[in-house]
Every structure is written in C-alpha cells, then in structure tokens.
Scaffold this motif. Structure first.
Motif, PDB file in Angstrom:
ATOM      1  N   SER A  76       2.767   5.488   0.392  1.00  0.00           N
ATOM      2  CA  SER A  76       2.725   6.986  -0.054  1.00  0.00           C
ATOM      3  C   SER A  76       1.995   7.255  -1.398  1.00  0.00           C
ATOM      4  CB  SER A  76       3.922   7.679   0.303  1.00  0.00           C
ATOM      5  OG  SER A  76       5.040   7.157  -0.601  1.00  0.00           O
ATOM      6  N   ARG A  79      -1.239   9.588  -1.543  1.00  0.00           N
ATOM      7  CA  ARG A  79      -0.974  11.164  -1.309  1.00  0.00           C
ATOM      8  C   ARG A  79      -0.322  11.774  -2.538  1.00  0.00           C
ATOM      9  NH1 ARG A  79       2.213  13.074   4.036  1.00  0.00           N
ATOM     10  NH2 ARG A  79       0.488  11.628   4.921  1.00  0.00           N
ATOM     11  N   ARG A 153       2.021   5.647  11.880  1.00  0.00           N
ATOM     12  CA  ARG A 153       2.549   7.246  11.786  1.00  0.00           C
ATOM     13  C   ARG A 153       2.056   8.196  11.064  1.00  0.00           C
ATOM     14  NH1 ARG A 153       7.624   4.449  11.733  1.00  0.00           N
ATOM     15  NH2 ARG A 153       7.824   5.151   9.393  1.00  0.00           N
ATOM     16  N   GLN A 154       1.410   7.722   9.895  1.00  0.00           N
ATOM     17  CA  GLN A 154       0.861   8.599   9.146  1.00  0.00           C
ATOM     18  C   GLN A 154      -0.996   8.938   9.284  1.00  0.00           C
ATOM     19  OE1 GLN A 154       2.733  10.401   7.428  1.00  0.00           O
ATOM     20  NE2 GLN A 154       4.518   9.238   8.016  1.00  0.00           N
ATOM     21  N   THR A 155      -1.374   8.190  10.173  1.00  0.00           N
ATOM     22  CA  THR A 155      -2.913   8.083  10.489  1.00  0.00           C
ATOM     23  C   THR A 155      -3.144   9.051  11.514  1.00  0.00           C
ATOM     24  OG1 THR A 155      -2.762   5.612   9.688  1.00  0.00           O
ATOM     25  CG2 THR A 155      -4.711   6.659  10.876  1.00  0.00           C
ATOM     26  N   SER A 190      -6.743   9.395   6.106  1.00  0.00           N
ATOM     27  CA  SER A 190      -6.084  10.413   6.414  1.00  0.00           C
ATOM     28  C   SER A 190      -4.958  11.062   5.144  1.00  0.00           C
ATOM     29  CB  SER A 190      -4.804   9.841   7.796  1.00  0.00           C
ATOM     30  OG  SER A 190      -5.776   9.417   8.925  1.00  0.00           O
ATOM     31  N   GLU A 191      -4.640   9.974   4.472  1.00  0.00           N
ATOM     32  CA  GLU A 191      -3.832  10.335   3.258  1.00  0.00           C
ATOM     33  C   GLU A 191      -4.658  11.372   2.272  1.00  0.00           C
ATOM     34  OE1 GLU A 191      -0.275   9.076   2.512  1.00  0.00           O
ATOM     35  OE2 GLU A 191      -0.627   9.534   4.455  1.00  0.00           O
ATOM     36  N   THR A 194      -4.821  14.604   3.973  1.00  0.00           N
ATOM     37  CA  THR A 194      -3.681  15.468   4.086  1.00  0.00           C
ATOM     38  C   THR A 194      -3.259  15.758   2.541  1.00  0.00           C
ATOM     39  OG1 THR A 194      -2.763  14.142   5.845  1.00  0.00           O
ATOM     40  CG2 THR A 194      -1.075  15.360   4.412  1.00  0.00           C
ATOM     41  N   SER A 255       6.867  15.600   4.126  1.00  0.00           N
ATOM     42  CA  SER A 255       5.651  15.577   4.706  1.00  0.00           C
ATOM     43  C   SER A 255       5.258  14.153   5.293  1.00  0.00           C
ATOM     44  CB  SER A 255       4.254  15.821   3.673  1.00  0.00           C
ATOM     45  OG  SER A 255       4.287  14.716   2.931  1.00  0.00           O
ATOM     46  N   PHE A 256       6.100  13.218   5.130  1.00  0.00           N
ATOM     47  CA  PHE A 256       6.170  12.058   5.669  1.00  0.00           C
ATOM     48  C   PHE A 256       6.754  11.759   6.772  1.00  0.00           C
ATOM     49  CE2 PHE A 256       4.263  11.033   1.510  1.00  0.00           C
ATOM     50  CZ  PHE A 256       3.241  10.257   1.766  1.00  0.00           C
TER      51      PHE A 256
END
Length: 257
Positions: A76, A79, A153-155, A190-191, A194, A255-256
């Motif tokens: 993370s 981000r 999960r974050q993509t 994606s990061e 976001t 946010s994660f």
C-alpha cells in the motif's frame, strides 16, 4: 550458523515471492518442481547443509537491490505516499513535512495496513520453512499467493482486463490464475487512480479557502498581497480543528478494506 542458514532464506520468501511464482505461472506448474530446492542444496553443499557466510551476504545484498521496488509495487506504500504528497501541496506547504517524514510515515502506515498479509506469510511460509516442515519452493509459492490475494483485492477489474488484453492472455477462470506479470501493472495503475481520487477530495476544502481569500483580497484592492500567504494559516487551522492527521490516516487504512 545452522539457524542463520534458515533465517536468511526465509527473508527471501518475504521479499521475492513474485520472482519464482510468476515464472511458475508463465511456464506451467511442472516447469520448476525441485529446481529451487536443488539450487539451495547446491549452495548448501548438499541436503541439510548450511549457507556459508559469503553466500548469506551475497543473498542479503541481492535482496536489498530489489526490496525498494517490491515495497513500491506490491504493498500500500504507493497510495499512501501519493496522498500525503497531494495533501502537502493542498496545504500550500513546500517543504513541511519534509520528504523523509512523508516516506517514513508512509512506510510505517503501510506496515500497519499489510500486517494481516505479513502475518499470514509468516505463519504459512516463513515459520514452516524455518522449522523444516516445507521446502523452499512450497514456501515461496505460499508467500506469493498471500501477496497475490492482497493485490487482486485492490485492483480494478477494468485495469486488470486492459493489461490482460494488451498481453493477449486468455480469459482467467479464477482470480488466482492471474499472473504477476499482468497483476503488477494493473495493481499499480489502480493504486495511482485511487490515490488521485482521494487527493481530489482532499483538495476541495482547501481550494474553497483559497477562493474565498482571493476574493476578499481582490475586493479590498490588495492585489499585491499573495493569497497563498494569507490562506495558509486558515488551512492549517482547519486541518488542526478537524484532527486532519488522524482522520486521514484512518481513512487511508480503511480504504484498503
């Protein structure tokens, strides 16, 4: 020395799971069985041997060269650092907090966010390998799966599909089948997306203060007075009154998911 020979390769499981896992996905599950173990055994001087001190130092120095890239690409950190940089610009501060503080804060907040993933890697990969219950190939594969699960999960699906189309990859039946060669750039994209969305929301209240201060100065005829100098105390006051640091840190962590 024998304990050290287990700990040093265990560090490799934590910071380099993608290297072997990505090759295994690209070449097939039968491409590397036993190869990694044979490499370790050849360095150890045979099964059950210990790494020599020179090989331990060589392995550690090799890990240090790729560790910054892995921290940026698989956690993370990106981000958090981008959002903190945008916040500094929104406040109108050029050098405060300094870059070292922002990087250190991003690093430790990333460790907090990644704690569940790192705990799973430790319990399912590093500790069993250090105890001799699994071999190196199984440990690296397990560690790679944990980082893969966090990143997927974050993509965003759109970003994942875009890079899959660019790579002309077939449609994946499961998310676990997505190789790191596609997942890594999609995750970073994606990061960044976001982070800029969060940064936009951070900018809005400070932009309103700038507009109000500029309008007041124009109406008073004080055109030579810089609006940035006048608005800066009000921005800092607003940020302190709403407990901005705690609110921002909590929002970033939440946010994660």
């Amino acid at each position: 020395m024998r304990r050290m020979s287990r700990i040093v390769p265990a560090l490799a499981l934590l910071v380099t799971p993608t290297l072997v896992h990505a090759q295994a996905q690209a070449a097939g599950s039968s491409a590397i069985p036993g190869a990694l173990d044979r490499a370790f055994q050849s360095m150890n001087g045979g099964p059950g041997g210990g790494l020599t001190l020179s090989l331990q130092l060589l392995l550690i120095m090799g890990l240090l060269t790729i560790l910054p890239s892995l921290v940026l690409m698989m956690t993370s950190f990106t981000r958090v650092l981008v959002v903190l940089g945008i916040l500094r610009q929104a406040l109108g501060l050029q050098q405060s907090p300094p870059n070292q503080v922002l990087i250190g804060l991003s690093l430790f907040l990333s460790l907090f966010i990644m704690a569940p993933t790192l705990d799973k890697v430790s319990q399912q990969a590093i500790q069993p390998y250090a105890a001799g219950q699994i071999n190196a190939e199984q440990a690296i594969s397990t560690a790679g799966l944990q980082f893969h699960a966090f990143m997927i999960r974050q993509t965003r699906e759109h970003d994942l599909a875009m890079f899959a189309d660019m790579a002309k990859a077939p449609k994946f039946a499961r998310t676990q089948d997505v190789p790191f060669s596609i997942l890594l750039p999609a995750f970073v994209t994606s990061e960044l997306k976001t982070a800029f969305q969060i940064g936009f929301m951070l900018f809005l209240p400070f932009l309103v203060i700038d507009l109000v201060v500029s309008s007041v100065l124009m109406s008073l005829g004080m055109m030579m007075m810089s609006p940035t100098i006048v608005s800066l105390p009000f921005k800092l006051l607003l940020f302190v009154l709403v407990d901005g640091w705690a609110l921002l840190m909590g929002s970033l962590a939440a946010s994660f998911g």
